[in-house]
Design an enzyme around this catalytic site. Structure first.
Site, PDB file in Angstrom:
ATOM      1  CD  GLU A 135      61.838 -18.142  52.609  1.00 32.02           C
ATOM      2  OE1 GLU A 135      62.766 -18.584  53.321  1.00 32.02           O
ATOM      3  OE2 GLU A 135      61.364 -18.765  51.634  1.00 32.02           O
ATOM      4  CG  ASP A 143      66.059 -26.309  54.579  1.00 30.83           C
ATOM      5  OD1 ASP A 143      65.991 -25.250  53.926  1.00 30.83           O
ATOM      6  OD2 ASP A 143      65.322 -26.566  55.554  1.00 30.83           O
ATOM      7  CB  SER A 144      66.796 -24.111  49.174  1.00 33.90           C
ATOM      8  OG  SER A 144      68.144 -23.693  49.343  1.00 33.90           O
ATOM      9  CE  LYS A 191      68.859 -20.036  56.579  1.00 30.91           C
ATOM     10  NZ  LYS A 191      67.537 -20.719  56.661  1.00 30.91           N
ATOM     11  CD  GLU A 250      62.774 -22.989  57.797  1.00 28.11           C
ATOM     12  OE1 GLU A 250      61.608 -23.298  58.123  1.00 28.11           O
ATOM     13  OE2 GLU A 250      63.255 -23.233  56.678  1.00 28.11           O
ATOM     14  CG  ASP A 271      69.119 -23.835  56.337  1.00 22.62           C
ATOM     15  OD1 ASP A 271      68.992 -22.997  57.242  1.00 22.62           O
ATOM     16  OD2 ASP A 271      68.486 -23.793  55.264  1.00 22.62           O
TER      17      ASP A 271
HETATM   18  O1  KIV Z   1      67.321 -23.029  52.449  1.00 22.07           O
HETATM   19  C1  KIV Z   1      67.572 -21.912  51.967  1.00 22.07           C
HETATM   20  O2  KIV Z   1      68.137 -21.778  50.879  1.00 22.07           O
HETATM   21  C2  KIV Z   1      67.162 -20.732  52.721  1.00 22.07           C
HETATM   22  C3  KIV Z   1      67.210 -19.413  52.022  1.00 22.07           C
HETATM   23  C4  KIV Z   1      66.231 -19.354  50.937  1.00 22.07           C
HETATM   24  C5  KIV Z   1      67.107 -18.288  52.947  1.00 22.07           C
HETATM   25  O3  KIV Z   1      66.797 -20.849  53.850  1.00 22.07           O
END
Ligand code: KIV
Length: 259
Positions: free
Chosen positions: A184, A48-49, A115, A117, A87
């Site tokens: 992280e 989600d970055s 993934k 959080e 994510d």
């Molecule tokens: O969203 C993302 O890119 C991440 C990584 C920085 C681990 O969660």
């Protein structure tokens, strides 16, 4: 006899036993995914970055499930050998049923695993995903989806109670069947403790060198997002500079009458 090709899951699970560091990068578009996959990265994350480095938002909290679904479909076309992880964006895994329903959509879009959080508060969702046959990756330490409540990106594990909770979270996450855990912005000694306490790989970002592997946002590795470079990022190329140079060269070419 030719060496049998490992499945993306085997590459992740066997890396530690083979004493090999896992390499993980984000990708949000087809050409980047294809190049990163061809370069032999073990895990590609549609993170989600993308809200920040792809869409120009101030943080990841504006990212929706539809955004991640679209980018997962796009990236999946370029991935041949790496494990593709999508994510869960904020608000898309509030309760176990929602996590399972949306996890199925992410897998349907082409992800091998999802993934999410969070630590001890997420065990029920991780168990529900496991029971639904959806492979998961954990993510503890600094949780970017909570950046607003926390008032910034803070290092985690500075106090002994915070460190103990992180270790306990990692052990509990492993019990739910996660295949790896992203660490992280965790104090390096605590990241090492976590890595020693579990058998699945830890994948660090801003968590020191003693994790089983490292993950980075692709823009931080190739230098294509010069407006914000996290302290742990060490660009290995200057794509931003090359882009400016190429456009200037193109301008000169046009001014000189090229068609
Ligand atoms: O969203 C993302 O890119 C991440 C990584 C920085 C681990 O969660």
């Amino acid at each position: 006899m030719a060496t049998p090709t490992l499945s993306p899951f085997d590459r992740i699970s066997q890396a530690r036993a083979e004493g090999r560091k896992l390499l993980a990068l984000t990708a949000y578009d087809y050409p980047t995914a294809r190049l990163v996959d061809e370069a032999g990265v073990d895990l590609i994350l549609v993170g989600d970055s993308l809200g920040m480095v792809f869409a120009g938002l101030p943080d990841t909290t504006g990212v929706t499930l539809d955004h991640i679904l679209y980018h997962t479909e796009v990236v999946a076309r370029g991935v041949n050998t790496a494990l593709l992880v999508a994510d869960f964006p904020i608000g898309s895994y509030e309760v176990p049923e929602q996590a399972v329903a949306n996890g199925k959509r992410l897998i349907g879009a082409g992800a091998h695993a999802v993934k999410l959080e969070g630590g001890l508060g997420q065990l029920g969702k991780l168990e529900a995903l496991r029971d639904a046959g959806i492979p998961t990756v954990g993510h503890i330490g600094m949780l970017p989806q909570r950046v607003r409540e926390e008032g910034g990106y803070k290092k985690k594990g500075k106090t002994s109670s915070e460190a103990d909770i992180l270790v306990e979270s990692a052990i509990s996450l492993q019990r739910t069947g996660v295949i790896a855990i992203v660490l992280e912005s965790i104090v390096p000694d605590v990241a090492r403790r976590i890595t020693e306490a579990i058998t699945i790989p830890t994948i660090g970002i801003g968590a020191g060198n003693d994790c089983s592997g490292q993950i980075r946002v692709i823009h931080d590795v190739i230098g294509s997002f010069p407006w914000f470079v996290p302290p742990f990022a060490r660009p290995h190329a200057d794509v931003a500079g090359e882009t400016l140079r190429a456009v200037a060269e193109f301008r000169n070419e046009v001014n000189q009458g090229a068609d």
